[in-house]
Design a protein around this motif. Sequence first.
Motif, PDB file in Angstrom:
ATOM      1  N   UNK A  44      -7.124  58.241   0.633  1.00 20.78           N
ATOM      2  CA  UNK A  44      -7.236  58.133  -0.827  1.00 20.78           C
ATOM      3  C   UNK A  44      -6.804  56.744  -1.296  1.00 20.78           C
ATOM      4  N   UNK A  45      -5.690  56.228  -0.753  1.00 19.72           N
ATOM      5  CA  UNK A  45      -5.232  54.885  -1.119  1.00 19.72           C
ATOM      6  C   UNK A  45      -6.259  53.825  -0.721  1.00 19.72           C
ATOM      7  N   UNK A  46      -6.913  54.060   0.409  1.00 20.84           N
ATOM      8  CA  UNK A  46      -7.935  53.118   0.868  1.00 20.84           C
ATOM      9  C   UNK A  46      -9.110  53.075  -0.117  1.00 20.84           C
ATOM     10  N   UNK A  47      -9.553  54.230  -0.566  1.00 24.00           N
ATOM     11  CA  UNK A  47     -10.640  54.272  -1.541  1.00 24.00           C
ATOM     12  C   UNK A  47     -10.220  53.620  -2.857  1.00 24.00           C
ATOM     13  N   UNK A  48      -8.986  53.865  -3.263  1.00 26.34           N
ATOM     14  CA  UNK A  48      -8.490  53.258  -4.500  1.00 26.34           C
ATOM     15  C   UNK A  48      -8.448  51.737  -4.379  1.00 26.34           C
ATOM     16  N   UNK A  49      -8.077  51.250  -3.231  1.00 27.93           N
ATOM     17  CA  UNK A  49      -8.027  49.805  -2.984  1.00 27.93           C
ATOM     18  C   UNK A  49      -9.415  49.185  -3.061  1.00 27.93           C
ATOM     19  N   UNK A  50     -10.425  49.962  -2.682  1.00 31.14           N
ATOM     20  CA  UNK A  50     -11.806  49.474  -2.736  1.00 31.14           C
ATOM     21  C   UNK A  50     -12.358  49.449  -4.161  1.00 31.14           C
TER      22      UNK A  50
END
Length: 379
Positions: A76-82
Amino acid sequence: MGMFNSLYLFSFFHRLSLNPTKACTRCFSAKNPDIRDSLSGFLMRSLNFSRSQALAVSNRSPWATSNSLENSRVVIKYFQKLGFSDAQIRSSIIVCPQILFADIEKTLKPKLEFFQGLGLMGADLGKYISKSASVLSVSLNKRLVPNVHILKGVLFDDKDNRDLIVVLRRCKWIVSKDPESVLMHNIAFLESCGVTGYQQRMLLKRQPSLFVAKESRLNDLVSRVLEMGFSLNSGMLVYALYSVSCISVKTLGEKVKLFRDFGFSEEDIILMLRRAPTLLRVSEEKLKFGIDFLLNVMKCKKTLIVGRPFCLMLSMEDRVVPRYRVLQVVKLKGLMKKDPSFTTMLELNEEAFIERFISRFRDDTEQLLIAYKGHILDV
């Protein structure tokens, strides 16, 4: 043409039957109720899932374990970072729950970078993945890369991949199928029907689902347009194929009945559809208004509509009716030695129409403009 009775014509068409496989939406239940409850609670807290949504995702997540929640947090954090919004992440998970348990470096990152390389970045990438998250569950090298390569070949001179992105958004599973047995096979079939070059590009951009349709469906669609009188290698076949793929038998039946109710013969209907296949996609309400106006207000003969069916596809409010009002003023004031052809008036673009039928008559420009637009325009 008597052979084309309504029942025979209706038999050319049936409801669309394409049912793509949804690889990420199988209904599984988490093996352990505690794990299922933990995952549901996590989704509600972290992404504001509703309880029903969270339960639906957890029930389709056989991959969930006691150790997988941490991976889900990282994903989820990875998607938010994108640059994905929470709503986009929510939608992506609903479409394909297994992305929560995927390895970022080995599975998610290479595929997302691939789409970024095509021009989908930030919120645009999030918008695409939120509806097409299942693309993250297929092989990058065996599906995504070769399918995109094939699509770019069809689109040819596609600067900045603009057309490609349109295709991807319109058909979310087009890059998920086997490239050889589906995409290449269907392209070869369309080429055998004479749909090549520009026509193939046009069809791909407008109806990409046809390129991954079942062989039986494509065969059926082509058979129907051939039975309507189109021929292979005809320049109009592709438009008929596109139009037929967009409508149901019920819709077709209603439109054919409408024409018959206005007194058009079966031969008339066939001729109109052959000349303007896209007439099938005009709404029944618009067709009814247009036919009524041309026949009963303008007193046109049916032969004009049969010969120029494009008239029914133009905007009645913005083009046909206003230009008819101008024609009435031109006739009433005797501004032209010979009354102009109304179909010619309809074919002209806005600038040419105003120049030829309004601004040239300086003493009557204001009255003509009022007839055309209902108010004075600066010409």
